[in-house]
Motif scaffolding. Structure first.
Motif, PDB file in Angstrom:
ATOM      1  N   GLN A  27       0.837  -1.196   0.000  1.00 51.49           N
ATOM      2  CA  GLN A  27       0.000   0.000   0.000  1.00 51.49           C
ATOM      3  C   GLN A  27       0.871   1.245   0.000  1.00 51.49           C
ATOM      4  OE1 GLN A  27      -3.263   0.558  -0.170  1.00 51.49           O
ATOM      5  NE2 GLN A  27      -3.685  -1.610  -0.473  1.00 51.49           N
ATOM      6  N   GLU A  28       1.892   1.183   0.816  1.00 48.17           N
ATOM      7  CA  GLU A  28       2.688   2.376   1.032  1.00 48.17           C
ATOM      8  C   GLU A  28       3.464   2.790  -0.230  1.00 48.17           C
ATOM      9  OE1 GLU A  28       6.160   2.041   3.437  1.00 48.17           O
ATOM     10  OE2 GLU A  28       6.631   4.002   2.552  1.00 48.17           O
ATOM     11  N   THR A  29       4.179   1.864  -0.825  1.00 44.01           N
ATOM     12  CA  THR A  29       4.927   2.217  -2.040  1.00 44.01           C
ATOM     13  C   THR A  29       3.962   2.657  -3.129  1.00 44.01           C
ATOM     14  OG1 THR A  29       4.906  -0.063  -2.779  1.00 44.01           O
ATOM     15  CG2 THR A  29       6.838   0.660  -1.559  1.00 44.01           C
ATOM     16  N   GLN A  30       2.845   1.983  -3.166  1.00 42.16           N
ATOM     17  CA  GLN A  30       1.845   2.357  -4.165  1.00 42.16           C
ATOM     18  C   GLN A  30       1.454   3.819  -3.986  1.00 42.16           C
ATOM     19  OE1 GLN A  30      -1.517  -0.310  -4.368  1.00 42.16           O
ATOM     20  NE2 GLN A  30      -2.812   1.263  -5.301  1.00 42.16           N
ATOM     21  N   GLN A  31       1.216   4.206  -2.756  1.00 45.85           N
ATOM     22  CA  GLN A  31       0.883   5.597  -2.468  1.00 45.85           C
ATOM     23  C   GLN A  31       1.980   6.526  -2.958  1.00 45.85           C
ATOM     24  OE1 GLN A  31      -1.962   6.710  -1.657  1.00 45.85           O
ATOM     25  NE2 GLN A  31      -2.711   4.610  -1.496  1.00 45.85           N
ATOM     26  N   ARG A  32       3.207   6.145  -2.624  1.00 45.03           N
ATOM     27  CA  ARG A  32       4.335   6.990  -3.018  1.00 45.03           C
ATOM     28  C   ARG A  32       4.370   7.164  -4.542  1.00 45.03           C
ATOM     29  NH1 ARG A  32       8.089   4.200  -0.040  1.00 45.03           N
ATOM     30  NH2 ARG A  32       9.443   3.918  -1.844  1.00 45.03           N
ATOM     31  N   VAL A  33       4.211   6.056  -5.237  1.00 51.99           N
ATOM     32  CA  VAL A  33       4.245   6.098  -6.697  1.00 51.99           C
ATOM     33  C   VAL A  33       3.102   6.950  -7.246  1.00 51.99           C
ATOM     34  CG1 VAL A  33       3.999   4.738  -8.798  1.00 51.99           C
ATOM     35  CG2 VAL A  33       5.406   3.885  -6.910  1.00 51.99           C
ATOM     36  N   LEU A  34       1.911   6.675  -6.741  1.00 47.94           N
ATOM     37  CA  LEU A  34       0.749   7.435  -7.188  1.00 47.94           C
ATOM     38  C   LEU A  34       0.975   8.934  -6.962  1.00 47.94           C
ATOM     39  CD1 LEU A  34      -0.915   5.386  -8.327  1.00 47.94           C
ATOM     40  CD2 LEU A  34      -2.166   5.111  -6.184  1.00 47.94           C
ATOM     41  N   HIS A  35       1.517   9.239  -5.850  1.00 48.79           N
ATOM     42  CA  HIS A  35       1.794  10.635  -5.518  1.00 48.79           C
ATOM     43  C   HIS A  35       2.752  11.246  -6.543  1.00 48.79           C
ATOM     44  CE1 HIS A  35       2.061  14.094  -2.907  1.00 48.79           C
ATOM     45  NE2 HIS A  35       3.380  14.078  -3.044  1.00 48.79           N
ATOM     46  N   ALA A  36       3.827  10.516  -6.792  1.00 43.58           N
ATOM     47  CA  ALA A  36       4.823  11.003  -7.756  1.00 43.58           C
ATOM     48  C   ALA A  36       4.190  11.190  -9.132  1.00 43.58           C
ATOM     49  CB  ALA A  36       5.986  10.028  -7.835  1.00 43.58           C
ATOM     50  N   ILE A  37       3.364  10.237  -9.510  1.00 48.06           N
ATOM     51  CA  ILE A  37       2.674  10.325 -10.804  1.00 48.06           C
ATOM     52  C   ILE A  37       1.837  11.591 -10.858  1.00 48.06           C
ATOM     53  CG2 ILE A  37       0.810   9.320 -12.163  1.00 48.06           C
ATOM     54  CD1 ILE A  37       1.868   6.574 -11.447  1.00 48.06           C
ATOM     55  N   GLY A  38       1.141  11.847  -9.765  1.00 42.84           N
ATOM     56  CA  GLY A  38       0.307  13.037  -9.700  1.00 42.84           C
ATOM     57  C   GLY A  38       1.149  14.300  -9.832  1.00 42.84           C
ATOM     58  N   ARG A  39       2.209  14.355  -9.094  1.00 42.27           N
ATOM     59  CA  ARG A  39       3.034  15.566  -9.106  1.00 42.27           C
ATOM     60  C   ARG A  39       3.651  15.828 -10.471  1.00 42.27           C
ATOM     61  NH1 ARG A  39       6.335  18.223  -5.011  1.00 42.27           N
ATOM     62  NH2 ARG A  39       7.996  17.489  -6.387  1.00 42.27           N
ATOM     63  N   LEU A  40       4.063  14.765 -11.106  1.00 43.30           N
ATOM     64  CA  LEU A  40       4.744  14.919 -12.396  1.00 43.30           C
ATOM     65  C   LEU A  40       3.773  14.934 -13.571  1.00 43.30           C
ATOM     66  CD1 LEU A  40       7.197  14.785 -10.801  1.00 43.30           C
ATOM     67  CD2 LEU A  40       7.991  12.810 -12.087  1.00 43.30           C
ATOM     68  N   GLN A  41       2.496  14.754 -13.284  1.00 43.98           N
ATOM     69  CA  GLN A  41       1.509  14.693 -14.362  1.00 43.98           C
ATOM     70  C   GLN A  41       1.903  13.622 -15.371  1.00 43.98           C
ATOM     71  OE1 GLN A  41      -1.297  16.259 -14.627  1.00 43.98           O
ATOM     72  NE2 GLN A  41      -1.170  18.238 -13.623  1.00 43.98           N
ATOM     73  N   TYR A  42       2.443  12.563 -14.851  1.00 49.00           N
ATOM     74  CA  TYR A  42       2.913  11.524 -15.760  1.00 49.00           C
ATOM     75  C   TYR A  42       1.754  10.809 -16.455  1.00 49.00           C
ATOM     76  CZ  TYR A  42       4.362   6.890 -17.215  1.00 49.00           C
ATOM     77  OH  TYR A  42       4.548   5.747 -17.934  1.00 49.00           O
ATOM     78  N   LYS A  43       1.892  10.611 -17.752  1.00 46.83           N
ATOM     79  CA  LYS A  43       0.908   9.844 -18.517  1.00 46.83           C
ATOM     80  C   LYS A  43       1.664   8.791 -19.307  1.00 46.83           C
ATOM     81  CE  LYS A  43      -2.433  12.421 -17.163  1.00 46.83           C
ATOM     82  NZ  LYS A  43      -1.593  13.466 -16.622  1.00 46.83           N
ATOM     83  N   ARG A  44       1.243   7.571 -19.212  1.00 48.97           N
ATOM     84  CA  ARG A  44       2.070   6.564 -19.869  1.00 48.97           C
ATOM     85  C   ARG A  44       1.945   6.583 -21.382  1.00 48.97           C
ATOM     86  NH1 ARG A  44      -0.383   1.037 -17.801  1.00 48.97           N
ATOM     87  NH2 ARG A  44      -2.502   1.361 -18.520  1.00 48.97           N
ATOM     88  N   ASN A  45       2.962   6.165 -22.013  1.00 50.26           N
ATOM     89  CA  ASN A  45       3.040   6.176 -23.469  1.00 50.26           C
ATOM     90  C   ASN A  45       2.429   4.890 -24.038  1.00 50.26           C
ATOM     91  OD1 ASN A  45       3.959   5.708 -26.097  1.00 50.26           O
ATOM     92  ND2 ASN A  45       5.615   7.166 -25.795  1.00 50.26           N
ATOM     93  N   GLU A  46       1.258   5.065 -24.635  1.00 48.27           N
ATOM     94  CA  GLU A  46       0.539   3.888 -25.133  1.00 48.27           C
ATOM     95  C   GLU A  46       1.262   3.222 -26.298  1.00 48.27           C
ATOM     96  OE1 GLU A  46      -2.065   2.123 -24.236  1.00 48.27           O
ATOM     97  OE2 GLU A  46      -2.508   3.353 -22.479  1.00 48.27           O
ATOM     98  N   VAL A  47       2.053   3.990 -27.005  1.00 44.87           N
ATOM     99  CA  VAL A  47       2.741   3.424 -28.161  1.00 44.87           C
ATOM    100  C   VAL A  47       3.789   2.412 -27.704  1.00 44.87           C
ATOM    101  CG1 VAL A  47       4.165   3.913 -30.164  1.00 44.87           C
ATOM    102  CG2 VAL A  47       2.354   5.494 -29.511  1.00 44.87           C
ATOM    103  N   ALA A  48       4.584   2.830 -26.732  1.00 43.07           N
ATOM    104  CA  ALA A  48       5.599   1.920 -26.208  1.00 43.07           C
ATOM    105  C   ALA A  48       4.938   0.682 -25.627  1.00 43.07           C
ATOM    106  CB  ALA A  48       6.414   2.621 -25.132  1.00 43.07           C
ATOM    107  N   ARG A  49       3.851   0.924 -24.923  1.00 44.17           N
ATOM    108  CA  ARG A  49       3.112  -0.183 -24.336  1.00 44.17           C
ATOM    109  C   ARG A  49       2.641  -1.159 -25.418  1.00 44.17           C
ATOM    110  NH1 ARG A  49      -0.218  -1.084 -19.708  1.00 44.17           N
ATOM    111  NH2 ARG A  49      -2.205  -2.034 -20.273  1.00 44.17           N
ATOM    112  N   SER A  50       2.110  -0.597 -26.488  1.00 43.17           N
ATOM    113  CA  SER A  50       1.631  -1.448 -27.581  1.00 43.17           C
ATOM    114  C   SER A  50       2.770  -2.272 -28.158  1.00 43.17           C
ATOM    115  CB  SER A  50       1.051  -0.599 -28.709  1.00 43.17           C
ATOM    116  OG  SER A  50      -0.044   0.145 -28.257  1.00 43.17           O
ATOM    117  N   LEU A  51       3.883  -1.616 -28.330  1.00 41.31           N
ATOM    118  CA  LEU A  51       5.019  -2.313 -28.927  1.00 41.31           C
ATOM    119  C   LEU A  51       5.423  -3.502 -28.062  1.00 41.31           C
ATOM    120  CD1 LEU A  51       7.232  -2.532 -31.014  1.00 41.31           C
ATOM    121  CD2 LEU A  51       8.605  -0.943 -29.663  1.00 41.31           C
ATOM    122  N   ARG A  52       5.471  -3.261 -26.788  1.00 40.25           N
ATOM    123  CA  ARG A  52       5.901  -4.314 -25.869  1.00 40.25           C
ATOM    124  C   ARG A  52       4.853  -5.431 -25.780  1.00 40.25           C
ATOM    125  NH1 ARG A  52       9.676  -6.857 -22.435  1.00 40.25           N
ATOM    126  NH2 ARG A  52       8.697  -8.605 -23.435  1.00 40.25           N
TER     127      ARG A  52
END
Lengths: 338, 338
Positions: A27-52
């Motif tokens: 739970q805790e690391t998840q929170q940390r990650v989610l928080h970081a994602i929020g702060r950085l406005q990170y959005k994952r790259n669907e293209v890279a995901r598709s490729l993989r």
DNA sequence: CTGTTAGCGCGTTCAG
DNA sequence: CTGAACGCGCTAACAG
């Protein structure tokens, strides 16, 4: 992503796990990650995901065009289903050309679409069409027209039955000279509807008469004029689709022919203003939204289901006769019920 | 790709060069590579290419829906332009909801679309809408409705002028009680057309009367009924769009009101069967195909042009008044010309 | 529960 | 004119 990982003090892998809702993350690391994602406005790259992943969370839709509201409506319904599944839609038009269709399917494959809903064009001799072995492992659902000699899933309407119902309606009203106006283009739906019409006529001991027209108004006008100038002009017309109905109506209008007095008419496929014309047009209505939705759901069931569903599921949707004024039916019905 | 390279006896790099028509490749090796590609039926993976190039040769189209033939027709035209440029189209619908619109643009960005044509939904206070700084570097062309306070390119029609022309037509025919029926939803086009209507009325010394309705038939029917039961019922109606026109026509039909004798009508935006109704409906026609095509071309010009074109090009397309029977204009014109 | 390694298929960069 | 190495951003497989 590595920025997020750095900020959260974890590895990119953990970020990936959080994004994919992997169960074994604290739970805790998840929170940390989610928080970081929020702060950085990170959005994952669907293209890279598709490729993989070799899968793009995208489906393709291939229709002849979007100018015809029939196809537009179907595409709309399919798109809604896709959205429900968080899938994107790649859409393209074939102009009913098998060669274009083949190219477009290929292009979509190169984009890694997970599946396809297509309104098939008539296959040419020179191109393999949808049956190209390259497409074998791509889930395809055929819409409106089945693909002959394949075991793709398909969703169609009761074309033959619909034509029978429409024709029978005219017969029941006492007509015996009933013409069927249909497109001359080689199309599954046209063929089957002509068959339904013929069966109805033959069953009633009447002589079928099929008039083939192109898709232009001018051509239809000429054909209708010729038909009415013939030896035994029909007293009723069954139109095999939307476009034909409109062109025939236009032609009759131009020729000053009055519905339903001089000629009765039933159309296949309802259209927007059919009930506002004078008289309102009697039609065999197709369940547009349902057609598209069913095709979409069929595709997704194949994409999601682990258990091997047998290939080649064919769904046939029912039709409905909407009686309006263009055959004078109401008057007749009233007379009968007296 | 490495298979092709092996078969041709070159490196993958050379294959890539051939595929991209790189100028400095020997004719001979090129032939060998092409041959190998042919034998292996090699098709390059667009996803990998997109990942590497940070550009997907895909554009996005975002419209409220495809059920409305106005949007479907525009989407069709845009798609044609995309096809000319060998681009694919990712299409999605917003249901005119700014929140959905924002999500969809984001989703498209994650897919790396090179640009977007969008019919903007009204922005909400709570969401940044299209103006989200994240979208700043994505070429966006606004279609049908400009995006206030932005310098995106846009393509619209002469909304105000169209409304004036339509209203003036009614005024010229001698009407003085002219109502404008418009959607109550906050939309750019509705607002501007109402303005045009008002200007025309005021210029003629007449009192404008705008009736706001929802998009349901029931609501329109009630509004029309109330309007006609009022103290000084209008003798003519100007409908602000397609949907309104159809609902008003339906309502008048239900109420047994005869056009053009009891009330004259002009609609904004032509529709399929407008000329087959009795009477045929006079409309201000929008150049649908041109709208879509222009938007598409504008987008591609931005994608291709190296020279920095100034941002915020606004193209305004002309409209056309199609005079048919719903205002009794023909009779009047004939009378005048005598 | 988390990190490391490797590779999806291509194209850019720099050597040769 | 051609090739080798590297990395686009992500995740499967395996370690720890």
């Amino acid at each position: 992503m590595s920025d997020v990982a750095k900020l959260a003090g974890v590895s990119t892998m953990t970020v990936s796990r959080v994004l994919n809702h992997h169960p074994r993350v604290t739970q805790e690391t998840q929170q940390r990650v989610l928080h970081a994602i929020g702060r950085l406005q990170y959005k994952r790259n669907e293209v890279a995901r598709s490729l993989r992943k070799q899968s793009s969370r995208q489906i393709g839709i291939l229709v002849p065009n979007l100018s015809d509201s029939f196809f537009a409506e179907c595409a709309h319904a399919i798109g809604l289903v896709a959205k429900q599944h968080s899938y994107s839609v790649v859409l393209s038009t074939t102009d009913d050309d098998a060669k274009v269709e083949h190219e477009e399917v290929r292009r979509m494959m190169q984009r890694n679409v997970d599946g396809l809903v297509v309104v098939p064009a008539m296959p040419l001799k020179s191109t393999p069409g949808l049956l190209d072995p390259d497409f074998q492992h791509l889930p395809i659902v055929a819409l409106d027209r089945p693909i002959e000699g394949s075991n793709f899933d398909s969703v169609v309407v009761q074309n033959k039955r619909g034509a029978r119902i429409g024709t029978d309606h005219l017969i029941a009203l006492g007509h015996s000279q009933i013409a069927c106006v249909s497109l001359e283009r080689q199309m599954y739906t046209m063929r089957v509807r002509q068959q339904g019409y013929k069966e109805a006529m033959l069953a009633a001991g009447l002589k079928p008469e099929v008039i083939l027209v192109g898709d232009s108004l001018a051509g239809s006008l000429a054909a209708i004029r010729a038909m009415l100038d013939g030896e035994s002009p029909p007293t009723a017309i069954f139109c095999a689709n939307n476009l034909v109905t409109r062109n025939v109506l236009h032609s009759l209008y131009r020729l000053g022919i009055k519905l339903p007095e001089q000629v009765a008419l039933v159309g296949f496929d309802d259209f927007e203003t059919a009930d506002m014309l004078t008289p309102a047009i009697t039609v065999v209505r197709q369940p547009l939204e349902s057609l598209g939705r069913t095709a979409g759901e069929l595709l997704f069931s194949r994409l999601t289901d682990d258990n091997e569903t047998p290939a080649g599921r064919h769904i046939v949707l029912p039709l409905e006769l909407i009686v309006r004024g263009s055959c004078g039916a109401r008057a007749v019905v009233r007379a009968e019920s007296k």
